[in-house]
Design a protein around this motif. Structure first.
Motif, short mmCIF file in Angstrom:
data_model
loop_
_atom_site.label_atom_id
_atom_site.label_comp_id
_atom_site.label_asym_id
_atom_site.label_seq_id
_atom_site.Cartn_x
_atom_site.Cartn_y
_atom_site.Cartn_z
N ASP A 668 50.36 97.42 13.66
CA ASP A 668 49.94 98.38 14.69
C ASP A 668 50.81 98.19 15.92
O ASP A 668 50.70 97.17 16.61
CB ASP A 668 48.47 98.17 15.05
CG ASP A 668 47.95 99.21 16.02
OD1 ASP A 668 48.70 100.16 16.34
OD2 ASP A 668 46.80 99.08 16.48
N PRO A 669 51.67 99.14 16.27
CA PRO A 669 52.55 98.95 17.44
C PRO A 669 51.78 98.89 18.74
O PRO A 669 52.28 98.34 19.72
CB PRO A 669 53.46 100.18 17.39
CG PRO A 669 52.72 101.19 16.59
CD PRO A 669 51.93 100.42 15.58
N ALA A 670 50.56 99.43 18.77
CA ALA A 670 49.77 99.37 20.00
C ALA A 670 49.41 97.93 20.37
O ALA A 670 49.21 97.60 21.55
CB ALA A 670 48.49 100.19 19.85
N GLY A 671 49.37 97.05 19.37
CA GLY A 671 49.04 95.65 19.64
C GLY A 671 50.11 94.91 20.39
O GLY A 671 49.87 93.80 20.89
N ARG A 672 51.31 95.48 20.49
CA ARG A 672 52.41 94.81 21.19
C ARG A 672 52.63 95.37 22.59
O ARG A 672 53.61 95.02 23.25
CB ARG A 672 53.69 94.94 20.37
CG ARG A 672 53.62 94.29 19.00
CD ARG A 672 54.98 94.28 18.31
NE ARG A 672 55.43 95.62 17.97
CZ ARG A 672 55.16 96.23 16.83
NH1 ARG A 672 54.40 95.63 15.92
NH2 ARG A 672 55.62 97.45 16.59
N VAL A 673 51.76 96.25 23.05
CA VAL A 673 51.94 96.89 24.36
C VAL A 673 51.52 95.97 25.49
O VAL A 673 52.23 95.81 26.49
CB VAL A 673 51.16 98.22 24.42
CG1 VAL A 673 51.10 98.75 25.84
CG2 VAL A 673 51.78 99.25 23.47
#
Length: 724
Positions: A668-673
């Protein structure tokens, strides 16, 4: 630009192989010098209200990180002139009622119902405003002062009306409430045409709402005059006018009460024509009513106050409080039906803000009539409904203070334990010299965590609407507050009367504080940093419920930002958008407007951002997690969000990433925001310094090492993508 929105002139004339760091400040209204951290700046685009600035005298404004600095200053868009800033005080209840409809829950069943109820509450506020001005012009001046000769000051000012009949005086002074409606229209007018297209297509909706509110305002004024005239016996003319006036009011309620009628794509044009026709009919009825009252030769009954006014006012107040209770029920039902236990409370702000708007509007109206009677000198007495309104306001203030105090005390233990756990993980081996500083850090984190308790406080405050409903019902039975207090509660004589007097002074003090706050917010930058928050946030959202609310500045700021980002993407290798606090919301909405090709050359850095912690909970229908994920996808997840535990406003958007939390989902790319910043960085002063690093809290920190590292990382991603 190409057909896909991508820059056409790369490597051509005017092309710069660098990255622009575009900073957007929050609601503090900071100047460009502060935002850019430079003493000398120059404006490169925009105007005095909203402009883009770069450092000078360096021609390129490049900083050591190899990016070109630029800042967008929008702080004067919400306020501007002193007159506009002060006008927001009078428009405050309308502004809050407009916010309430934008805070509606996302449920398909309750959402339309909440919208309808909020718009009806907004209409009721307009009627209450007209009734308060009618109370001064018609009841105090035309009926009491000029009729009973008990107001020397008023008789001196209106000496030319001594020879006029009662009907003629009422018809002439009824022009004052009409002028008051025009005054509202003037205050809520847009100062200038927006740049580009509006953020939301609400201008036609505002026109339809305005026509409906003006028609209802004129109709309720006609109703007051006709009710007074009919108290001595109805005629065919007054009966016909009463029926037509009631039909106009019902038409206005229907226009607002049918879900989707005013803003639905299929019905908007027909609804607009209907609203305009109803307004024209209301104009004609007002002319006929004024003429009928002025030319009727019959005598008028003897009465202390204007006949019929108190009953109309009581009915409007009762409907208002009933709508407020219905709104609270819809919101709580939606939350209980759709949200699991322990989940964040989204959508509750609609009931809370509507309750505050109703309380302020009622208090301002009652105070206007009360203090007008005092200043006129001799106009004793006021409608009984106003006494109950002032008493309800006093009880609300007392209950709110008690609730805030109780919530602070009840949450203190849990907040301190959570804060102590955070500081223990951040500083597991605190040095001896930090014995005094560490408790200060824990205290600041505990205070910042009170934001998480605002949902519970909102539920408790929304329940106070029952107080207003109770007082409105009691007012319908024409019960005196002081007598009822003696008979039911055994209170000493004059006790409730003292509460009414205190309530009147509280309202006057609140009005004075708001006026002084608006004045100092315009003249003093440090004061605006705190008071201006209300104006900046309230005027950000479009007018979707009350047409007399202040015009939104976002319909200029967001398109202006999007246009500037597009221009910069045409001439530079990329643009890193840096938004602090509310500036992150402006940039997020601007990203949603960018063409596909431009999005590929954009990265987003937010810090101190309330996008999830406050906005997603307060405005779930507009800034939900789904919308925020859409923002991330638009920029290819080139998005970093910096947050601190000591910040009471900003927070994480997708994941906290505190020490000890589970690792983020790599899929999930949102987890790296999100990236948490330890605040302070250390507990002891560095070599050569006398004080430990300061607690940053909600401060921007564009010069902090973590911020600069985030800018370099995002700029590097843009450069790497450009090479591919």
């Amino acid at each position: 630009m190409g057909s896909d929105g991508s820059p056409r002139y790369r490597d051509g004339p005017g092309w710069h192989d660098d990255v622009v760091e575009l900073r957007v400040h929050g609601v503090s209204g900071a100047g460009p010098e502060r935002v850019l951290d430079r003493a000398d700046v120059r404006q490169v685009a925009g105007d005095r209200s909203g402009g883009f600035h770069r450092p000078s005298p360096q021609p390129d404004g490049t900083d050591p990180d190899g990016v070109t600095l630029e800042a967008y200053r929008w702080g004067d868009l919400p306020s501007g002139t002193m007159a506009r800033t002060l006008s927001l005080v009078f428009l405050l209840p309308f502004m809050l009622s407009n916010l309430a409809v934008l805070m509606r829950p996302t449920g398909r069943r309750s959402g339309p119902g909440v919208t309808v109820v909020c718009r009806l509450i907004a209409l009721d506020l307009t009627l209450l405003y007209v009734l308060s001005t009618a109370g001064v012009a018609l009841d105090l001046l035309a009926w009491r002062c000029l009729g009973a000769a008990r107001c020397p000051a008023a008789r001196d000012a209106l000496a030319g009306l001594d020879g006029w009949s009662t009907g003629q005086r009422l018809a002439l002074l009824a022009l004052l409430p009409v002028a008051a409606v025009g005054f509202l229209r003037l205050l809520g007018a847009r100062r200038r045409r927006p740049v580009g297209n509006p953020l939301w297509a609400v201008d036609p909706l505002v026109a339809r709402l305005r026509a409906t509110h003006v028609a209802a305002a004129l109709a309720v004024l006609d109703l007051v005059l006709l009710a007074a005239r009919s108290s001595g016996g109805r005629t065919t003319a007054t009966t016909l006018l009463l029926v037509l006036t009631g039909a106009v009011l019902l038409a206005c309620v229907a226009l607002l009460g049918v879900p989707g009628l005013l803003d639905g794509a299929a019905t908007a044009r027909a609804a607009g024509r209907t609203a305009a026709a109803v307004r024209v009919v209301a104009y004609g009825l007002s002319v006929a009513t004024f003429a009928t009252v002025a030319l009727d030769p019959r005598g008028w009954p003897s009465s202390i106050g204007l006949p019929g006014l108190e009953r109309i006012l009581g009915s409007v107040s009762l409907v208002q409080m009933s709508l407020l209770v219905a709104l609270g029920g819809l919101v709580v039902w939606d939350h209980g039906r759709r949200v699991p236990r322990g989940a964040p409370r989204h959508g509750l702000g609609a009931a809370v803000i509507a309750a505050i708007a109703v309380g302020l509007a009622g208090a301002f109206s009652a105070a206007l009539v009360y203090w007008a009677g005092k200043l006129l000198g001799g106009a004793a007495g006021q409608p009984l409904a106003y006494n109950w309104t002032i008493l309800a306001f006093f009880l609300h203030v007392v209950a709110a203070v008690v609730l805030c105090g109780a919530m602070t005390l009840l949450s203190r233990g849990r907040r301190w334990r959570a804060a102590a756990a955070i500081t223990a993980r951040d500083f597991p081996t605190a040095p001896p010299g930090a014995a005094e500083y560490l408790p200060r850090v824990t205290r600041m984190i505990a205070r910042a965590r009170f934001t998480e308790w605002l949902g519970r406080l909102a539920v408790a405050y929304a329940a106070l609407a029952v107080i207003g409903l109770t007082t409105s019902v009691l007012g319908q039975f024409r019960l005196q507050p002081d007598r009822l207090g003696r008979q039911l509660l055994g209170l000493p004589p004059g006790f409730v009367g003292a509460g009414l007097a205190v309530g009147s002074f509280l309202v006057a003090a609140l009005l004075l504080a708001l006026l002084l706050g608006g004045l100092f917010a315009y003249r003093t930058s440090w004061f605006r940093r705190y008071v201006g928050v209300l104006w900046d946030l309230g005027t950000f959202w479009p007018r979707a419920a009350h047409p007399f609310a202040p015009a939104s500045y976002a319909d200029r700021a967001v398109p202006e930002l999007a246009d500037r980002i597009t221009q910069l993407a045409q001439r530079h290798a990329g643009v890193v958008l840096c938004g602090h606090s509310h500036g992150s919301a402006l940039l997020a909405l601007a990203v949603l407007r960018l063409p596909p090709g431009v999005r590929q050359r954009v990265a987003l850095l937010t810090y101190g951002s309330p996008l999830d912690r406050l906005y997603a909970r307060l405005f779930p229908a507009y800034l939900s997690e789904e919308v925020l994920r859409q923002v991330g996808e638009r920029v290819g997840w080139r998005w970093l969000n910096l947050w601190r535990d000591t910040d009471p406003v900003g927070g994480w958007i997708f994941a906290a990433h505190r020490p000890g939390d589970p690792p983020p989902d790599t899929a999930d790319p949102a987890g790296r925001v999100d990236r948490r910043l330890r605040d302070p960085r250390n507990l002891l002063a560095r070599p050569g310094e006398h004080q430990p690093p300061p607690l940053r809290g909600h401060q921007p920190g564009e010069s902090d090492p973590e911020f600069r590292a985030a800018v370099r990382e995002l700029a590097g991603r843009l450069r790497d993508q450009g090479r591919t």
